[in-house]
Motif scaffolding. Sequence first.
Motif, PDB file in Angstrom:
ATOM      1  N   LEU A  92     -29.716  60.791 -44.775  1.00  0.00           N
ATOM      2  CA  LEU A  92     -28.901  60.385 -43.636  1.00  0.00           C
ATOM      3  C   LEU A  92     -28.460  61.549 -42.755  1.00  0.00           C
ATOM      4  N   ARG A 105     -23.378  56.382 -40.566  1.00  0.00           N
ATOM      5  CA  ARG A 105     -24.539  55.655 -41.093  1.00  0.00           C
ATOM      6  C   ARG A 105     -24.318  55.299 -42.561  1.00  0.00           C
ATOM      7  N   PHE A 106     -23.770  56.239 -43.324  1.00  0.00           N
ATOM      8  CA  PHE A 106     -23.489  55.982 -44.735  1.00  0.00           C
ATOM      9  C   PHE A 106     -22.475  54.854 -44.874  1.00  0.00           C
ATOM     10  N   GLN A 107     -21.422  54.905 -44.071  1.00  0.00           N
ATOM     11  CA  GLN A 107     -20.389  53.863 -44.137  1.00  0.00           C
ATOM     12  C   GLN A 107     -20.953  52.496 -43.774  1.00  0.00           C
ATOM     13  N   GLN A 108     -21.809  52.443 -42.763  1.00  0.00           N
ATOM     14  CA  GLN A 108     -22.427  51.177 -42.384  1.00  0.00           C
ATOM     15  C   GLN A 108     -23.286  50.644 -43.520  1.00  0.00           C
ATOM     16  N   ASN A 109     -24.038  51.531 -44.179  1.00  0.00           N
ATOM     17  CA  ASN A 109     -24.898  51.119 -45.292  1.00  0.00           C
ATOM     18  C   ASN A 109     -24.094  50.567 -46.468  1.00  0.00           C
ATOM     19  N   ARG A 110     -22.867  51.087 -46.644  1.00  0.00           N
ATOM     20  CA  ARG A 110     -22.043  50.672 -47.778  1.00  0.00           C
ATOM     21  C   ARG A 110     -21.007  49.603 -47.408  1.00  0.00           C
TER      22      ARG A 110
END
Length: 225
Positions: free
Chosen positions: A56, A75-80
């Motif tokens: 990411l 991006r990480f927060q959206q994925n989680r």
Amino acid sequence: MNSFFKIGLVSLIIAAFLAGVNNKFAPAEHIEIFSAYGSRGREVEVIQRTLRDFGLFYGEVTGYYGTQTEAAVRRFQQNRGLPATGIADSETLRLLGVNADARGNPEASEANIQLLARIISAEARGEPYLGQVAVGAVIMNRIQHPSFPDTLAGVIYQSGEFSAVWNGQFEQPVSQTALAAARDALAGWDPTGGAVYFYNPAKTRNAFLHARPVNTTIGGHRFAG
């Protein structure tokens, strides 16, 4: 002005004054500080490395929380399924595996597996599988030991401890056996008998390490308490 009104007015003035005094000396509200845009430091480096391991973050690991890091955190927060704030708050850090506040073994999250595997691969490349697990176990043992930091990232990045972190080996591709060894070490497998040091006697003359009582020898490494 009647006496009852005067008494009421004086009472209100006194109450307002006392409220102001109480507010002045009341303890300040606790404000928790997180890594966010503009932050610098070791935690930011760990965040960047972990995000890079997740595919990411595409920039250099600089320890500066700039626009690229902020976008990668989003991006990480959206994925989680987290609010995409771009701020590495407590829940984001927990899911990244870089903020184990309480002393104890970290959870076997993907981030922790990747981080532990990176140091195992760097320090034990070419060693037998048992020796790779043993290197991971030393990291776990240090987390529990009062002489070392109490987080996974803290132990791995502790200044002056692991030469692989600064000599370029840490940046090399991680082997599949190192990933498996990291999972086993995080699960509690310790073939070292509680060692908190390891070294290759053919490659180091460090008097302190050579003086430590040796628990076991696996491959080219001695594991000491």
